[in-house]
Design a protein around this motif. Structure first.
Motif, PDB file in Angstrom:
ATOM      1  N   LYS A  30       0.863  -1.170   0.000  1.00 32.96           N
ATOM      2  CA  LYS A  30       0.000   0.000   0.000  1.00 32.96           C
ATOM      3  C   LYS A  30       0.907   1.230   0.000  1.00 32.96           C
ATOM      4  N   MET A  31       0.649   2.137  -0.903  1.00 30.94           N
ATOM      5  CA  MET A  31       1.535   3.307  -0.980  1.00 30.94           C
ATOM      6  C   MET A  31       1.014   4.418  -0.078  1.00 30.94           C
ATOM      7  N   ASN A  32       1.639   4.526   1.057  1.00 30.64           N
ATOM      8  CA  ASN A  32       1.213   5.583   1.972  1.00 30.64           C
ATOM      9  C   ASN A  32       1.716   6.928   1.483  1.00 30.64           C
ATOM     10  N   GLY A  33       0.944   7.922   1.709  1.00 30.22           N
ATOM     11  CA  GLY A  33       1.398   9.271   1.387  1.00 30.22           C
ATOM     12  C   GLY A  33       1.510   9.516  -0.105  1.00 30.22           C
ATOM     13  N   LYS A  34       0.957   8.636  -0.916  1.00 25.69           N
ATOM     14  CA  LYS A  34       1.068   8.847  -2.360  1.00 25.69           C
ATOM     15  C   LYS A  34      -0.100   9.666  -2.888  1.00 25.69           C
ATOM     16  N   ARG A  35      -0.814  10.273  -1.980  1.00 26.49           N
ATOM     17  CA  ARG A  35      -1.918  11.132  -2.403  1.00 26.49           C
ATOM     18  C   ARG A  35      -1.351  12.224  -3.305  1.00 26.49           C
ATOM     19  N   ALA A  36      -1.898  12.313  -4.501  1.00 25.56           N
ATOM     20  CA  ALA A  36      -1.352  13.296  -5.429  1.00 25.56           C
ATOM     21  C   ALA A  36      -1.819  14.691  -5.028  1.00 25.56           C
ATOM     22  N   GLU A  37      -0.866  15.591  -4.881  1.00 24.92           N
ATOM     23  CA  GLU A  37      -1.231  16.971  -4.595  1.00 24.92           C
ATOM     24  C   GLU A  37      -1.592  17.640  -5.910  1.00 24.92           C
ATOM     25  N   THR A  38      -2.468  18.574  -5.848  1.00 26.48           N
ATOM     26  CA  THR A  38      -2.865  19.270  -7.055  1.00 26.48           C
ATOM     27  C   THR A  38      -1.812  20.314  -7.407  1.00 26.48           C
ATOM     28  N   PRO A  39      -1.724  20.648  -8.708  1.00 28.54           N
ATOM     29  CA  PRO A  39      -0.771  21.700  -9.110  1.00 28.54           C
ATOM     30  C   PRO A  39      -1.090  23.021  -8.414  1.00 28.54           C
ATOM     31  N   GLU A  40      -2.359  23.206  -8.064  1.00 25.91           N
ATOM     32  CA  GLU A  40      -2.721  24.480  -7.407  1.00 25.91           C
ATOM     33  C   GLU A  40      -1.950  24.674  -6.106  1.00 25.91           C
ATOM     34  N   GLN A  41      -1.699  23.556  -5.427  1.00 26.70           N
ATOM     35  CA  GLN A  41      -1.030  23.688  -4.143  1.00 26.70           C
ATOM     36  C   GLN A  41       0.378  24.265  -4.336  1.00 26.70           C
ATOM     37  N   ILE A  42       1.058  23.780  -5.365  1.00 21.18           N
ATOM     38  CA  ILE A  42       2.395  24.304  -5.660  1.00 21.18           C
ATOM     39  C   ILE A  42       2.298  25.755  -6.125  1.00 21.18           C
ATOM     40  N   GLU A  43       1.265  26.050  -6.910  1.00 17.01           N
ATOM     41  CA  GLU A  43       1.087  27.443  -7.352  1.00 17.01           C
ATOM     42  C   GLU A  43       0.893  28.368  -6.157  1.00 17.01           C
ATOM     43  N   LYS A  44       0.142  27.892  -5.192  1.00 15.59           N
ATOM     44  CA  LYS A  44      -0.091  28.718  -3.991  1.00 15.59           C
ATOM     45  C   LYS A  44       1.217  28.960  -3.249  1.00 15.59           C
ATOM     46  N   ILE A  45       2.004  27.899  -3.140  1.00 13.18           N
ATOM     47  CA  ILE A  45       3.281  28.042  -2.443  1.00 13.18           C
ATOM     48  C   ILE A  45       4.169  29.024  -3.206  1.00 13.18           C
ATOM     49  N   ALA A  46       4.186  28.891  -4.536  1.00 10.36           N
ATOM     50  CA  ALA A  46       5.016  29.777  -5.356  1.00 10.36           C
ATOM     51  C   ALA A  46       4.574  31.228  -5.188  1.00 10.36           C
ATOM     52  N   ARG A  47       3.255  31.424  -5.179  1.00  8.62           N
ATOM     53  CA  ARG A  47       2.735  32.783  -5.050  1.00  8.62           C
ATOM     54  C   ARG A  47       3.156  33.385  -3.700  1.00  8.62           C
ATOM     55  N   ALA A  48       2.994  32.585  -2.663  1.00  7.59           N
ATOM     56  CA  ALA A  48       3.351  33.084  -1.325  1.00  7.59           C
ATOM     57  C   ALA A  48       4.844  33.392  -1.251  1.00  7.59           C
ATOM     58  N   LEU A  49       5.632  32.526  -1.865  1.00  8.00           N
ATOM     59  CA  LEU A  49       7.082  32.744  -1.866  1.00  8.00           C
ATOM     60  C   LEU A  49       7.432  34.006  -2.647  1.00  8.00           C
ATOM     61  N   ASN A  50       6.812  34.161  -3.819  1.00  6.40           N
ATOM     62  CA  ASN A  50       7.109  35.326  -4.650  1.00  6.40           C
ATOM     63  C   ASN A  50       6.684  36.629  -3.988  1.00  6.40           C
ATOM     64  N   GLN A  51       5.594  36.561  -3.240  1.00  9.43           N
ATOM     65  CA  GLN A  51       5.097  37.788  -2.613  1.00  9.43           C
ATOM     66  C   GLN A  51       5.846  38.151  -1.339  1.00  9.43           C
ATOM     67  N   SER A  52       6.509  37.162  -0.773  1.00  6.18           N
ATOM     68  CA  SER A  52       7.125  37.432   0.527  1.00  6.18           C
ATOM     69  C   SER A  52       8.317  38.369   0.370  1.00  6.18           C
ATOM     70  N   GLU A  53       8.569  39.112   1.414  1.00  4.50           N
ATOM     71  CA  GLU A  53       9.716  40.020   1.386  1.00  4.50           C
ATOM     72  C   GLU A  53      10.910  39.443   2.109  1.00  4.50           C
ATOM     73  N   ARG A  54      10.629  38.570   3.083  1.00  6.14           N
ATOM     74  CA  ARG A  54      11.725  38.011   3.886  1.00  6.14           C
ATOM     75  C   ARG A  54      11.601  36.487   3.945  1.00  6.14           C
ATOM     76  N   PRO A  55      11.790  35.844   2.785  1.00  5.60           N
ATOM     77  CA  PRO A  55      11.613  34.388   2.755  1.00  5.60           C
ATOM     78  C   PRO A  55      12.821  33.633   3.319  1.00  5.60           C
ATOM     79  N   LEU A  56      12.568  32.430   3.753  1.00  3.93           N
ATOM     80  CA  LEU A  56      13.631  31.584   4.298  1.00  3.93           C
ATOM     81  C   LEU A  56      13.276  30.134   3.974  1.00  3.93           C
ATOM     82  N   ILE A  57      14.300  29.358   3.664  1.00  2.13           N
ATOM     83  CA  ILE A  57      14.070  27.919   3.466  1.00  2.13           C
ATOM     84  C   ILE A  57      14.657  27.178   4.664  1.00  2.13           C
TER      85      ILE A  57
END
Ligand SMILES: Cc1ncc(C[n+]2csc(CCOP(=O)(O)OP(=O)(O)O)c2C)c(N)n1
Lengths: 558, 166
Positions: free
Chosen positions: A180-207
């Motif tokens: 059984k593949m745990n955690g293989k739930r496919a995330e939607t591309p929107e989720q990555i787009e949201k992360i990208a948007r938040a990252l692009n908008q941020s002024e003080r990002p950190l990884i």
């Protein structure tokens, strides 16, 4: 020779590309140990099963492959436990094979019977006891698949003696995976787009880079992201070395024993992209005050790691490589000069507070000298205690797998046996094991393994005559009421090493450490360097228990 | 977050150590299993375990994620907020004497309870109902000579059919 169950075990090990296992025999393992003689698999005979587990763990961390250890039933199996737990906490892909009493004796308190499945339930991804030789191959195959898929971890296979000895045919072709593949739930591309948007908008990002980046082999992608978007990063202890330490964007280690700069920037940033980290209490310090201004996005393959301890605004469950591959084209190449300038100012302020850069005193200076003397391609394996913190804060890890340490479990006695695994796994790299005197005692018998196989491991025992880290805690938080931390100074470690056939020398780091370091580097084969440091040489700054990560203290009086 | 009782239905492979792993997932995180019932499904290789546990929603969601990680767990379904039928059963041993016989018979009749075993002075009564009905029945029976009882865990079934597994 007739084929028996043990041959199937070896057949699957071969299929999986395993050429080394670390183990210890007993009557119950003998079918395997006997048949190993006909196989190209090398079996390293350790001097304790705990060390076999740590060696398999070190092997896996150094190579990225699955480490395999083997022990007999009863005491052999229980001796593996600390090693399995250590691998579990740091998500090391490992398969632990334990022999078991014959199926007809199970449950009868037979000689050397122990319920290792029950004992290891909370410290393995899964465990199997094989009751029928027909299921042996599929079980072994599943164990390997499970150990390395999703969030990796140790899997135990318990092998009753009669199953190992029973006559059978070799297994047929591997069927389709039934896992059984745990955690293989496919995330939607929107989720990555949201992360990208938040990252692009941020002024003080950190990884924040956690150990998952190594486990997912996502070093290049994370580096590209950092460079493309000009984002500074910090690492957890498990994430150290994922991106070259010399890279200017690296602000260091976060957490209770981390760098002041890293912790302060976490506190100031407005966006965090956390990659492959579970936000352990060691990394966050007081959780309520962690990153108070940040919007947090978290990428992790394990759904239980997401939001376990803190609230996550933008979760992504899935493979880090998939996530970063999707994210990269969406992030803007943005100048962040204001943020980077502010970080530079913080860096200067933080450095001013610390006398010699690392806050690790003479021990830190010494470790730096050791690294300078060793080849560039060196793997360092740190134990636990002050020596671990000194090492992770001063060693410049230039390759992703070049710094190995027990992070989640903090297992003293890890470094020497794990360095054996690291050396066996990557013989072309130099290997240094750094340990305190306390941790060294815990698996000191492995000097025999190092000597027997003549493994060219450089063992550096930083001897402060004390359980240094505990001493620091008693000093700072128990009104310097020292108790149960004095290890004495009567033991002659160089003589001990010589007794195991390993040359060595002793230096006092305050005097002339260079001579000893040179002797170590110039001696072929294994070497033990005992380096005496002042027991009052602690690590600063640190975050006291129950405080937030900007409340670091800089000396005993803070 | 409000703390409440949650009903979790878990489909698992019918194997010897599965229950221990599930119990360990609860106890390892400080959760108590308030009630548990388990039996095979249409597919005898799959067991349905129904557990009730007390906790707030956020922690229960974390628990469900942990359960989902177990290799032999096929599906975890939280039935707390979905429309489902939830029933329990009790067997109650009553001491029946001349002084309470009439009242006892009357109560049993009113509720249409079932007497599953009788001898001279005792009888065993079967009662099913939802949690509240069971609680009420027990309080009532307590007043008229209940000696002992056993109680099953809740069994629960979602009202519209979930996708079939196995
Ligand atoms: C197996 C184990 N037992 C106990 C501890 C608790 N502990 C953490 S650090 C430490 C002291 C380590 O002393 P030493 O190995 O001499 O290293 P130092 O701190 O002096 O560098 C202890 C006892 C542990 N981490 N692991």
């Amino acid at each position: 020779m007739e084929t028996i169950g043990a041959d199937i075990v070896i057949q699957v090990l071969r299929e999986e590309g395993i050429d080394v296992i670390f183990g210890y025999p007993g009557a119950a393992t003998l079918p395997i140990h006997d048949r190993l003689m006909n196989s190209p698999i090398r079996h390293y005979l350790m001097r304790h099963e705990q060390a076999a587990a740590h060696a398999a763990d070190g092997y896996a961390r150094a190579t990225g492959k699955v480490g395999v250890c083997l022990a007999t039933s009863g005491p052999g199996a229980t001796n593996l436990v600390t090693g399995i737990a250590t691998a579990f906490m740091d998500s090391t892909p490992m398969v632990a094979l334990t022999a078991q009493v014959s199926t007809s004796l199970l449950g009868q308190d037979a000689f050397q019977e122990t319920d290792i499945i029950g004992i290891t339930m909370p410290i393995t991804k899964h465990s199997y006891q094989v009751h029928n030789v027909k299921n042996l191959a599929s079980t072994m195959r599943q164990a390997f698949e499970l150990a390395k898929t999703g969030r990796p971890g140790p899997v135990l296979v318990d092998l009753p003696r009669d199953i190992l000895a029973s006559k059978c045919e070799l297994a047929g072709e591997r069927g389709a995976s039934t896992l059984k593949m745990n955690g293989k739930r496919a995330e939607t591309p929107e989720q990555i787009e949201k992360i990208a948007r938040a990252l692009n908008q941020s002024e003080r990002p950190l990884i924040i880079i956690g150990g998952g980046v190594k486990l997912a082999n996502a070093f290049h992608l994370i580096r590209q992201l950092i460079e493309k978007a000009n984002i500074p990063f910090v690492t957890t202890m498990m994430g150290i070395g994922s991106v070259d330490a010399a890279n200017g964007y690296n602000l260091g280690l976060i957490g209770t024993h981390g760098n002041e700069l890293a912790n302060r920037i976490v506190h100031q940033c407005d966006f965090i992209l956390a990659v492959g980290t579970r936000f352990s209490d060691r990394s966050t310090a007081l959780i309520e005050e962690f990153a108070p201004l940040a919007n947090i996005a978290q990428i992790d393959i394990d759904p239980t790691s997401i939001g376990k301890s803190i609230k996550i605004n933008l979760p992504y469950v899935g493979d880090i490589r998939d996530a970063l591959t999707a994210l990269l084209p969406l992030v803007n190449e943005k100048e962040k000069s204001e943020w980077l300038q502010r970080i530079e100012a913080e860096r200067e302020a933080a450095e001013k507070k610390i006398a010699n850069g690392s806050g690790c005193g003479q021990a830190g200076d010494f470790i730096r000298k050791v690294q300078e003397a060793m080849p560039g391609e060196t793997t360092v394996v740190a134990d636990v205690g002050l020596n671990q913190i000194w090492t992770v804060r001063t060693w410049k890890a230039r390759d992703p797998r070049s710094l190995i340490t027990s992070g989640g479990m903090g297992t003293m006695g890890f470094s020497l046996p794990a360095s054996i695994g690291a050396k066996v796994g990557c013989p072309e790299r130099a290997v240094v094991a750094i340990t305190g005197d306390g941790g060294f005692y815990m698996n000191i018998q492995e000097l025999a393994t190092v000597g027997y196989y003549n493994l060219p491991i450089k063992i550096v025992v930083i001897n402060n005559g004390h359980l240094g880290m505990i001493r620091q805690i008693q000093d700072l938080f128990y009104n310097d009421r020292f108790n149960t931390i004095d290890l004495g100074s009567k033991v002659d470690f160089v003589a001990v090493a010589r007794g195991f056939g390993i040359p060595g020398s002793r230096i006092v780091v305050d005097e002339n450490p260079q001579s000893g370091i040179e002797a170590m580097v110039n001696t072929e084969g294994p070497y033990l360097l005992e380096a005496v440091v002042d027991p009052n040489n602690y690590v600063f700054p640190i975050i006291p228990p129950g405080r937030s990560n900007i409340e670091m203290i800089h000396d005993r009086l803070d | 977050m409000t703390v409440r009782e949650n009903t979790i239905s878990i489909l698992v492979n019918n194997k010897p150590d599965v229950l221990a792993r599930i119990a360990g997932t609860f106890s390892g995180r400080g959760f108590n299993i308030e009630s548990i019932s388990a039996n095979i499904t249409r597919n005898p290789e799959i067991t349905n375990i129904i557990i009730t546990t007390i906790g707030d929603q956020e922690t229960v969601i974390k628990l469900e994620k942990q359960l989902n990680k177990l290799v032999d767990v096929l599906e975890v379904r939280d039935l707390t907020d979905v429309s489902s039928a939830q029933r329990e059963m009790i067997l109650v041993r009553m001491k029946v004497t001349a002084s309470n016989r009439d009242r006892f018979t009357q109560i049993v009749d009113i509720h249409s309870w079932k007497i599953v075993s009788t001898d001279a002075d005792y009888c065993i009564l079967e009662v099913t109902g939802d949690r509240q009905e069971i609680e009420d029945s027990l309080s009532l029976l307590e007043t008229i000579g209940m000696e002992d009882f056993v109680r099953t865990g809740i069994v629960a079934l979602k009202r519209c059919s979930p996708q079939q597994i196995g």
